[in-house]
Design a protein around this motif. Structure first.
Motif, PDB file in Angstrom:
ATOM      1  N   GLU A   1       9.775  -3.059   7.845  1.00 56.45           N
ATOM      2  CA  GLU A   1      10.171  -2.023   6.982  1.00 56.45           C
ATOM      3  C   GLU A   1       8.714  -3.681   6.052  1.00 56.45           C
ATOM      4  OE1 GLU A   1      10.137  -2.652   3.766  1.00 56.45           O
ATOM      5  OE2 GLU A   1      12.334  -2.943   2.233  1.00 56.45           O
ATOM      6  N   PRO A   2       7.837  -2.358   5.530  1.00 56.34           N
ATOM      7  CA  PRO A   2       6.534  -3.387   5.747  1.00 56.34           C
ATOM      8  C   PRO A   2       6.530  -3.742   3.459  1.00 56.34           C
ATOM      9  CG  PRO A   2       5.989  -0.904   5.180  1.00 56.34           C
ATOM     10  CD  PRO A   2       7.637  -0.881   5.715  1.00 56.34           C
ATOM     11  N   ALA A   3       7.626  -3.729   3.002  1.00 58.80           N
ATOM     12  CA  ALA A   3       7.724  -4.102   1.730  1.00 58.80           C
ATOM     13  C   ALA A   3       8.897  -4.346   1.234  1.00 58.80           C
ATOM     14  CB  ALA A   3       6.979  -3.310   1.058  1.00 58.80           C
ATOM     15  N   ALA A   4       9.715  -5.573   1.605  1.00 57.26           N
ATOM     16  CA  ALA A   4      11.187  -6.241   2.881  1.00 57.26           C
ATOM     17  C   ALA A   4      11.465  -6.465   1.123  1.00 57.26           C
ATOM     18  CB  ALA A   4      11.051  -6.796   4.149  1.00 57.26           C
ATOM     19  N   GLY A   5      10.756  -7.253   0.356  1.00 59.08           N
ATOM     20  CA  GLY A   5      11.204  -7.887  -0.557  1.00 59.08           C
ATOM     21  C   GLY A   5      12.489  -8.782  -0.125  1.00 59.08           C
ATOM     22  N   ASN A   6      13.538  -8.538  -1.407  1.00 61.13           N
ATOM     23  CA  ASN A   6      14.350  -9.468  -0.441  1.00 61.13           C
ATOM     24  C   ASN A   6      15.662  -9.513   0.261  1.00 61.13           C
ATOM     25  OD1 ASN A   6      14.629 -11.858  -1.759  1.00 61.13           O
ATOM     26  ND2 ASN A   6      15.159 -11.170  -3.585  1.00 61.13           N
TER      27      ASN A   6
ATOM     28  N   SER B   1       7.822  -7.168   6.762  1.00 60.04           N
ATOM     29  CA  SER B   1       6.977  -8.443   5.841  1.00 60.04           C
ATOM     30  C   SER B   1       6.440  -7.806   4.853  1.00 60.04           C
ATOM     31  CB  SER B   1       5.298  -7.749   6.768  1.00 60.04           C
ATOM     32  OG  SER B   1       5.385  -6.434   6.425  1.00 60.04           O
ATOM     33  N   ASP B   2       6.533  -9.058   3.489  1.00 57.04           N
ATOM     34  CA  ASP B   2       5.786  -8.347   2.201  1.00 57.04           C
ATOM     35  C   ASP B   2       4.814  -9.189   2.224  1.00 57.04           C
ATOM     36  OD1 ASP B   2       8.178  -7.812  -0.073  1.00 57.04           O
ATOM     37  OD2 ASP B   2       6.268  -8.270  -0.580  1.00 57.04           O
ATOM     38  N   ILE B   3       3.945  -8.994   0.828  1.00 56.93           N
ATOM     39  CA  ILE B   3       3.202  -9.501   0.819  1.00 56.93           C
ATOM     40  C   ILE B   3       3.321 -11.115  -0.492  1.00 56.93           C
ATOM     41  CG2 ILE B   3       2.679  -8.841  -1.932  1.00 56.93           C
ATOM     42  CD1 ILE B   3      -0.092  -8.194  -1.872  1.00 56.93           C
TER      43      ILE B   3
ATOM     44  N   PHE C   1       2.482 -10.471   4.603  1.00 56.30           N
ATOM     45  CA  PHE C   1       1.187  -9.420   5.367  1.00 56.30           C
ATOM     46  C   PHE C   1       1.091  -7.980   3.846  1.00 56.30           C
ATOM     47  CE2 PHE C   1      -0.499  -4.994   7.523  1.00 56.30           C
ATOM     48  CZ  PHE C   1      -1.333  -5.666   7.502  1.00 56.30           C
ATOM     49  N   ASP C   2      -0.287  -7.998   3.251  1.00 56.30           N
ATOM     50  CA  ASP C   2      -0.735  -6.885   2.287  1.00 56.30           C
ATOM     51  C   ASP C   2      -0.783  -6.103   3.408  1.00 56.30           C
ATOM     52  OD1 ASP C   2      -2.461  -5.351   0.369  1.00 56.30           O
ATOM     53  OD2 ASP C   2      -3.322  -7.142  -0.244  1.00 56.30           O
ATOM     54  N   PHE C   3       0.149  -4.907   2.802  1.00 60.00           N
ATOM     55  CA  PHE C   3       0.140  -3.447   3.727  1.00 60.00           C
ATOM     56  C   PHE C   3      -1.280  -2.815   3.971  1.00 60.00           C
ATOM     57  CE2 PHE C   3       1.271   0.336   4.641  1.00 60.00           C
ATOM     58  CZ  PHE C   3       2.299   0.425   5.801  1.00 60.00           C
TER      59      PHE C   3
ATOM     60  N   PRO D   1       8.399   1.045  -1.889  1.00 60.18           N
ATOM     61  CA  PRO D   1       6.718   0.669  -1.945  1.00 60.18           C
ATOM     62  C   PRO D   1       7.034   0.128  -3.217  1.00 60.18           C
ATOM     63  CG  PRO D   1       6.605   2.723  -1.522  1.00 60.18           C
ATOM     64  CD  PRO D   1       7.643   3.174  -1.799  1.00 60.18           C
ATOM     65  N   PRO D   2       5.719  -0.503  -3.427  1.00 61.20           N
ATOM     66  CA  PRO D   2       5.357  -0.625  -4.953  1.00 61.20           C
ATOM     67  C   PRO D   2       5.270   0.495  -5.393  1.00 61.20           C
ATOM     68  CG  PRO D   2       4.479  -2.397  -3.193  1.00 61.20           C
ATOM     69  CD  PRO D   2       4.680  -1.421  -2.655  1.00 61.20           C
ATOM     70  N   TYR D   3       5.007   1.008  -7.152  1.00 62.97           N
ATOM     71  CA  TYR D   3       4.320   1.828  -7.037  1.00 62.97           C
ATOM     72  C   TYR D   3       2.991   2.088  -7.838  1.00 62.97           C
ATOM     73  CZ  TYR D   3       9.013   4.093  -5.801  1.00 62.97           C
ATOM     74  OH  TYR D   3      10.337   4.707  -5.554  1.00 62.97           O
TER      75      TYR D   3
ATOM     76  N   ARG E   1      -0.257   4.952  -8.179  1.00 62.05           N
ATOM     77  CA  ARG E   1      -1.474   4.739  -6.922  1.00 62.05           C
ATOM     78  C   ARG E   1      -0.904   3.992  -5.860  1.00 62.05           C
ATOM     79  NH1 ARG E   1      -4.584   4.068 -12.417  1.00 62.05           N
ATOM     80  NH2 ARG E   1      -4.769   6.053 -12.880  1.00 62.05           N
ATOM     81  N   GLU E   2       0.212   3.136  -5.753  1.00 63.20           N
ATOM     82  CA  GLU E   2       0.362   2.089  -4.530  1.00 63.20           C
ATOM     83  C   GLU E   2       1.093   3.030  -4.057  1.00 63.20           C
ATOM     84  OE1 GLU E   2       0.757  -2.103  -5.278  1.00 63.20           O
ATOM     85  OE2 GLU E   2      -0.329  -2.154  -7.368  1.00 63.20           O
ATOM     86  N   ALA E   3       1.413   3.469  -4.562  1.00 65.40           N
ATOM     87  CA  ALA E   3       2.807   4.530  -3.719  1.00 65.40           C
ATOM     88  C   ALA E   3       1.912   5.847  -2.953  1.00 65.40           C
ATOM     89  CB  ALA E   3       4.053   4.818  -4.340  1.00 65.40           C
TER      90      ALA E   3
HETATM   91  C1  SAM Z   1       9.903  -1.996  -5.645  1.00 61.47           C
HETATM   92  S1  SAM Z   1      10.086  -3.824  -4.196  1.00 61.47           S
HETATM   93  C2  SAM Z   1      11.133  -2.513  -2.916  1.00 61.47           C
HETATM   94  C3  SAM Z   1      12.089  -4.287  -1.878  1.00 61.47           C
HETATM   95  C4  SAM Z   1      12.294  -3.317  -0.228  1.00 61.47           C
HETATM   96  N1  SAM Z   1      11.707  -2.880   0.014  1.00 61.47           N
HETATM   97  C5  SAM Z   1      13.451  -3.175  -1.686  1.00 61.47           C
HETATM   98  O1  SAM Z   1      13.628  -1.401  -1.883  1.00 61.47           O
HETATM   99  O2  SAM Z   1      15.023  -3.577  -1.862  1.00 61.47           O
HETATM  100  C6  SAM Z   1       8.483  -3.469  -3.739  1.00 61.47           C
HETATM  101  C7  SAM Z   1       8.652  -4.470  -2.572  1.00 61.47           C
HETATM  102  O3  SAM Z   1       6.971  -4.587  -1.973  1.00 61.47           O
HETATM  103  C8  SAM Z   1       6.343  -5.796  -2.576  1.00 61.47           C
HETATM  104  N2  SAM Z   1       4.188  -5.754  -2.140  1.00 61.47           N
HETATM  105  C9  SAM Z   1       4.289  -5.084  -3.398  1.00 61.47           C
HETATM  106  N3  SAM Z   1       1.970  -5.139  -3.198  1.00 61.47           N
HETATM  107  C10 SAM Z   1       2.893  -5.018  -1.355  1.00 61.47           C
HETATM  108  C11 SAM Z   1       1.623  -5.700  -0.632  1.00 61.47           C
HETATM  109  N4  SAM Z   1       0.306  -5.190  -1.342  1.00 61.47           N
HETATM  110  N5  SAM Z   1       1.580  -5.323   0.736  1.00 61.47           N
HETATM  111  C12 SAM Z   1       3.332  -5.017   1.278  1.00 61.47           C
HETATM  112  N6  SAM Z   1       3.870  -5.647   0.355  1.00 61.47           N
HETATM  113  C13 SAM Z   1       4.075  -5.488  -1.222  1.00 61.47           C
HETATM  114  C14 SAM Z   1       6.696  -7.059  -3.424  1.00 61.47           C
HETATM  115  O4  SAM Z   1       6.580  -7.309  -2.974  1.00 61.47           O
HETATM  116  C15 SAM Z   1       8.145  -6.137  -3.695  1.00 61.47           C
HETATM  117  O5  SAM Z   1       8.903  -6.512  -2.850  1.00 61.47           O
END
Ligand code: SAM
Length: 196
Positions: free
Chosen positions: A41-46, A63-65, A76-78, A100-102, A107-109
């Motif tokens: 889960e590379p943008a794991a948040g909480n 991992s997460d940024i 890790f910055d994915f 992911p972040p959108y 564009r980020e998605a």
């Molecule tokens: C929409 S939240 C989703 C969090 C989690 N996946 C969830 O569904 O509850 C997006 C997550 O992406 C992370 N994020 C933003 N840019 C990132 C990057 N470049 N690399 C890794 N994580 C990133 C944010 O810190 C945030 O936790």
């Protein structure tokens, strides 16, 4: 998620936490069963998604940024990070799953989708995205022209991203790509939602 029409402020780093039912819906249709699945889960948040995967029996690497309230296996910055950290066992992974972040204009998605497919060619990839994410000429490589695009899972219920929000503001879907070489013939369109 997109917050333009919701009236809520955009959160820093786009930390929007996925309601458990949405990940449970994915697990009902993802071909490999979650039991013993090695997932990143590379943008794991909480860990809202990671926790449901774990409860389903998966081994989850997060991992997460940013570090929020839950410790990750790696910061890790994915998108711009070079080598995947050793704490993420890339070769042993079977799936990359995240919301992911959108970003502006998604564009980020888009970048997350391309990176996930590139970083883990032997993985299933499942991303929670806006329902019309597969529309648009600049994303043909991810859909029409992708031999890995496996399924779109339309969520017929709306996700609530904010406490106190009623009914959600936007439709979402899971987009699933298969491991390289599986040879998807025709992508599937599936419908899921909150369990009855
Ligand atoms: C929409 S939240 C989703 C969090 C989690 N996946 C969830 O569904 O509850 C997006 C997550 O992406 C992370 N994020 C933003 N840019 C990132 C990057 N470049 N690399 C890794 N994580 C990133 C944010 O810190 C945030 O936790």
């Amino acid at each position: 998620m997109t917050v333009v029409s919701s009236g809520y402020e955009r959160k820093a780093n786009e930390l929007y936490e996925t309601e458990a039912w949405a990940t449970e819906a994915l697990l009902r249709v993802l071909p490999p069963p979650p039991r013993s699945l090695e997932v990143w889960e590379p943008a794991a948040g909480n860990h809202a998604i990671a926790d449901v995967l774990y409860q389903g029996g998966a081994d989850v690497f997060t991992s997460d940024i940013v570090q929020y309230s839950r410790p990750h296996n790696a910061i890790f910055d994915f998108l711009s990070g070079a080598a995947v950290p050793d704490a993420i066992p890339l070769r042993a992974l079977q799936a990359v799953i995240t919301n992911p972040p959108y970003g502006k204009g998604n564009r980020e998605a888009v970048a997350f989708a391309r990176k996930a497919l590139g970083r883990c060619p032997h993985c299933w990839v499942a991303l929670l995205l806006t329902a019309k994410f597969d529309f648009g000429k600049t994303r043909m490589d991810l859909f029409r022209d992708s031999p890995r695009f496996f399924a779109k899972v339309a969520l017929v219920d709306r996700i609530q991203w904010f406490a106190g929000e009623h009914g959600g503001t936007e439709d979402h879907a899971w987009f699933i790509w298969a491991p390289d070489g599986i040879g998807v013939q025709t992508p599937r369109l599936l419908y899921e939602g909150r369990a009855a």
